[in-house]
Design an enzyme around this catalytic site. Structure first.
Site, short mmCIF file in Angstrom:
data_model
loop_
_atom_site.label_atom_id
_atom_site.label_comp_id
_atom_site.label_asym_id
_atom_site.label_seq_id
_atom_site.Cartn_x
_atom_site.Cartn_y
_atom_site.Cartn_z
CD GLU A 90 -3.34 -2.72 7.35
OE1 GLU A 90 -2.30 -2.59 7.01
OE2 GLU A 90 -4.51 -1.44 6.92
CG ASN A 98 -1.64 1.28 1.41
OD1 ASN A 98 -1.81 2.12 0.59
ND2 ASN A 98 -2.36 1.40 2.58
CB SER A 147 5.12 -1.90 11.94
OG SER A 147 4.87 -0.59 12.32
CD GLU A 166 -2.78 5.60 6.57
OE1 GLU A 166 -2.82 5.82 5.52
OE2 GLU A 166 -1.93 4.89 7.43
CG HIS A 200 -5.75 1.80 5.25
ND1 HIS A 200 -5.10 2.84 6.21
CD2 HIS A 200 -4.73 1.08 5.02
CE1 HIS A 200 -4.01 2.76 6.30
NE2 HIS A 200 -3.78 1.40 5.82
CE LYS A 214 -0.24 3.22 4.69
NZ LYS A 214 0.12 3.33 6.18
N GLY A 223 2.67 2.02 10.75
CA GLY A 223 3.61 3.21 10.64
C GLY A 223 4.21 3.61 11.88
P1 PGA Z 1 2.87 0.17 7.54
O1 PGA Z 1 1.30 0.46 7.04
O2 PGA Z 1 3.42 -1.23 7.06
O3 PGA Z 1 3.50 1.23 7.27
O4 PGA Z 1 2.55 0.20 9.19
C1 PGA Z 1 0.38 -0.80 6.84
C2 PGA Z 1 -0.80 -0.43 6.26
O5 PGA Z 1 -1.07 1.03 6.51
O6 PGA Z 1 -1.57 -0.77 5.50
#
Ligand code: PGA
Length: 252
Positions: free
Chosen positions: A166, A8, A211, A96, A94, A10, A172
């Protein structure tokens, strides 16, 4: 069932970077045949990336889709348009989108129904926030999100669906769920699906995200109910993304 490793990206990458990352992902997808590899670049680059590949092993998807196919929805993207340019899948719900853009489970379920009806595959994300975990609410939150985001899906469309667990506190942040912690939630998710849809629960893939890096992926990948990963930061570095794919390809 093949493992499914999806990057992803983003809101990252310029035109040149994104094409390079895509070429590398395509190379990995070709080489590691036991794994299904996907990438979700920013909307703006989707069409040029899809057109670039004559033979395409990597699956290419979008990071969201609207619930209507057309109309007065300034700034939104129609699932039909995504299908039309050759997208394979879409990421929905997601954290976010849920937390920064206030998307509710009701909105997410509408987006999901329209995307599946437009013949896109979908990755539906769920996950608890830190304070919810600390208040022992993880299972309640996950059940609520799954039941409400999947509201109204037709059984015929289920095979196009993948779920992703997640935990928001792991996205992140560099804090990854322990393999047993993730497994416990994945198993719970599969049970919810089994109670509602029966045997199909054995076939649905449940990805872990938050992560993921080669150093932690090996032990997560071993868990019986973890069927792949949704990778953010680590998917922006082709060699690292490739290592994660390689680990799942070996599967040992
Ligand atoms: P990350 O993000 O691997 O940077 O923690 C995962 C995601 O948001 O799908």
């Amino acid at each position: 069932m093949k493992k499914w490793i999806c990057g992803n990206w983003k809101m990252n990458g310029d035109q040149i970077e994104v094409l390079n990352w895509s070429k590398e992902a395509q190379r990995s997808a070709k080489e590691y045949e036991n794994v299904e590899v996907g990438i979700a670049p920013p909307f703006i680059y989707l069409q040029s990336i899809i057109k670039y590949f004559e033979e395409k092993n990597v699956k290419i998807g979008a990071q969201n889709a609207h619930w209507e196919n057309k109309g007065a929805f300034t700034g939104e993207i129609s699932p039909i348009s995504l299908k039309n340019i050759g997208c394979d899948f879409v990421i929905l719900g997601h954290s976010e989108r849920r937390n920064i853009f206030s998307e509710s489970d009701g909105m997410i379920s509408k987006r999901l129904i329209s995307s599946l009806n437009a013949h896109l595959n979908a990755i539906l994300c769920v996950g608890e926030r830190l304070e919810e975990r600390e208040r022992n609410k993880t299972f309640d939150v996950i059940r609520y999100q799954i039941e409400n985001s999947m509201e109204g899906i037709e059984t015929d469309n289920l095979e196009k669906l993948t779920l992703a667990y997640e935990p928001v506190w792991a996205i992140g942040t560099g804090k990854v769920a322990k393999p047993e912690q993730a497994q416990e939630v994945h198993e719970f998710i599969r049970r919810i699906i089994r109670d509602k849809y029966g045997e199909f629960s054995k076939n649905i893939r449940i990805l872990y995200g938050g992560s993921v890096k080669p150093e932690n992926w090996h032990s997560l990948d071993q868990m019986p109910d973890i069927d792949g990963a949704l990778v953010g930061g680590a998917s922006l570095v082709p060699e690292i993304f490739r290592k994660i794919i390689e680990i799942s390809n070996k599967g040992e």
